[in-house]
Scaffold this motif. Sequence first.
Motif, PDB file in Angstrom:
ATOM      1  N   VAL A  10       0.802  -0.873  -0.271  1.00 43.78           N
ATOM      2  CA  VAL A  10       0.124   0.237   0.350  1.00 43.78           C
ATOM      3  C   VAL A  10       0.480   0.777   0.149  1.00 43.78           C
ATOM      4  O   VAL A  10       0.439   2.306  -1.433  1.00 43.78           O
ATOM      5  CB  VAL A  10      -0.924  -0.042   1.558  1.00 43.78           C
ATOM      6  CG1 VAL A  10      -1.878   1.247   1.281  1.00 43.78           C
ATOM      7  CG2 VAL A  10      -1.842  -1.636   1.122  1.00 43.78           C
ATOM      8  N   HIS A  11       1.893   1.516   0.918  1.00 44.13           N
ATOM      9  CA  HIS A  11       2.879   2.217   0.678  1.00 44.13           C
ATOM     10  C   HIS A  11       3.573   2.819  -0.536  1.00 44.13           C
ATOM     11  O   HIS A  11       4.018   3.411  -1.150  1.00 44.13           O
ATOM     12  CB  HIS A  11       3.917   2.669   1.609  1.00 44.13           C
ATOM     13  CG  HIS A  11       5.149   3.302   2.237  1.00 44.13           C
ATOM     14  ND1 HIS A  11       5.445   3.908   1.195  1.00 44.13           N
ATOM     15  CD2 HIS A  11       5.599   3.625   3.035  1.00 44.13           C
ATOM     16  CE1 HIS A  11       6.225   4.757   1.088  1.00 44.13           C
ATOM     17  NE2 HIS A  11       6.411   4.309   2.117  1.00 44.13           N
ATOM     18  N   GLN A  12       3.729   1.578  -0.895  1.00 48.36           N
ATOM     19  CA  GLN A  12       4.434   1.882  -2.356  1.00 48.36           C
ATOM     20  C   GLN A  12       3.489   2.232  -4.091  1.00 48.36           C
ATOM     21  O   GLN A  12       3.726   3.012  -4.456  1.00 48.36           O
ATOM     22  CB  GLN A  12       5.035   0.323  -2.825  1.00 48.36           C
ATOM     23  CG  GLN A  12       6.255  -1.100  -2.494  1.00 48.36           C
ATOM     24  CD  GLN A  12       6.508  -1.863  -2.608  1.00 48.36           C
ATOM     25  OE1 GLN A  12       5.578  -2.625  -2.759  1.00 48.36           O
ATOM     26  NE2 GLN A  12       7.842  -2.142  -2.446  1.00 48.36           N
ATOM     27  N   GLN A  13       2.412   1.712  -3.299  1.00 50.43           N
ATOM     28  CA  GLN A  13       1.431   2.924  -4.580  1.00 50.43           C
ATOM     29  C   GLN A  13       1.243   3.658  -3.941  1.00 50.43           C
ATOM     30  O   GLN A  13       1.118   4.953  -5.012  1.00 50.43           O
ATOM     31  CB  GLN A  13      -0.025   1.750  -4.534  1.00 50.43           C
ATOM     32  CG  GLN A  13       0.057   0.097  -5.046  1.00 50.43           C
ATOM     33  CD  GLN A  13      -1.425  -0.506  -4.921  1.00 50.43           C
ATOM     34  OE1 GLN A  13      -1.815  -0.980  -3.904  1.00 50.43           O
ATOM     35  NE2 GLN A  13      -1.857  -0.257  -6.048  1.00 50.43           N
ATOM     36  N   LEU A  14       0.751   3.917  -2.915  1.00 47.99           N
ATOM     37  CA  LEU A  14       1.006   5.545  -2.200  1.00 47.99           C
ATOM     38  C   LEU A  14       2.513   6.454  -2.775  1.00 47.99           C
ATOM     39  O   LEU A  14       1.467   7.636  -3.382  1.00 47.99           O
ATOM     40  CB  LEU A  14       0.415   5.556  -0.371  1.00 47.99           C
ATOM     41  CG  LEU A  14       0.681   7.227  -0.347  1.00 47.99           C
ATOM     42  CD1 LEU A  14      -0.717   7.512  -0.964  1.00 47.99           C
ATOM     43  CD2 LEU A  14       0.075   6.781   0.772  1.00 47.99           C
ATOM     44  N   VAL A  15       3.497   5.597  -2.585  1.00 49.23           N
ATOM     45  CA  VAL A  15       4.103   6.428  -3.244  1.00 49.23           C
ATOM     46  C   VAL A  15       4.103   6.944  -4.731  1.00 49.23           C
ATOM     47  O   VAL A  15       4.480   8.161  -5.125  1.00 49.23           O
ATOM     48  CB  VAL A  15       5.585   6.098  -2.907  1.00 49.23           C
ATOM     49  CG1 VAL A  15       6.766   6.648  -3.501  1.00 49.23           C
ATOM     50  CG2 VAL A  15       5.640   5.895  -1.127  1.00 49.23           C
ATOM     51  N   ALA A  16       3.293   5.864  -5.668  1.00 49.95           N
ATOM     52  CA  ALA A  16       3.852   5.756  -7.369  1.00 49.95           C
ATOM     53  C   ALA A  16       2.742   7.334  -7.781  1.00 49.95           C
ATOM     54  O   ALA A  16       2.859   7.557  -8.720  1.00 49.95           O
ATOM     55  CB  ALA A  16       3.103   4.399  -7.781  1.00 49.95           C
ATOM     56  N   PHE A  17       1.882   6.644  -6.911  1.00 53.27           N
ATOM     57  CA  PHE A  17       0.327   7.575  -7.124  1.00 53.27           C
ATOM     58  C   PHE A  17       1.204   9.110  -6.585  1.00 53.27           C
ATOM     59  O   PHE A  17       0.432  10.220  -7.708  1.00 53.27           O
ATOM     60  CB  PHE A  17      -1.029   7.155  -6.544  1.00 53.27           C
ATOM     61  CG  PHE A  17      -1.696   8.295  -5.971  1.00 53.27           C
ATOM     62  CD1 PHE A  17      -3.330   8.524  -7.516  1.00 53.27           C
ATOM     63  CD2 PHE A  17      -2.160   9.243  -5.469  1.00 53.27           C
ATOM     64  CE1 PHE A  17      -4.043   9.059  -7.622  1.00 53.27           C
ATOM     65  CE2 PHE A  17      -3.103  10.349  -5.515  1.00 53.27           C
ATOM     66  CZ  PHE A  17      -4.122  10.029  -6.987  1.00 53.27           C
TER      67      PHE A  17
END
Length: 121
Positions: A10-17
């Motif tokens: 989830v953290h990685q997705q948030l950073v990518a977003f």
Amino acid sequence: MATASARIGVHQQLVAFLRAVLAEPDVPVGRIGVLTPEQWQSVHHGVNDTAAAGPELTIPCPFARQAARAPDAVAVVCGPESLTYRELDARSTRLAREPVGVHLTTLCHGATLDLAQDSSN
């Protein structure tokens, strides 16, 4: 409770977003994808794939099968009156062949089983 790997994901997705938002600040946020290509495929072609192989059925199909299977069984009851599948099939066929609107008043104001009864009786 989320596992450590789920939290990292989830953290990685948030950073990518957030990176995508910063890279294209003029793009509306709702147009920025939040799913990875793999997740998008999973959602659209995996989890959300509700297509089921099977026969196409319309309301008349199961009715016709039941009428063929048990033509003399009671199909519908309205007060003291009842119709068998054979009788209901005959009346619905006659009604279907009538011009549109002929029985609309009867349908809207208290239909009875004599609806579309053959007037020659």
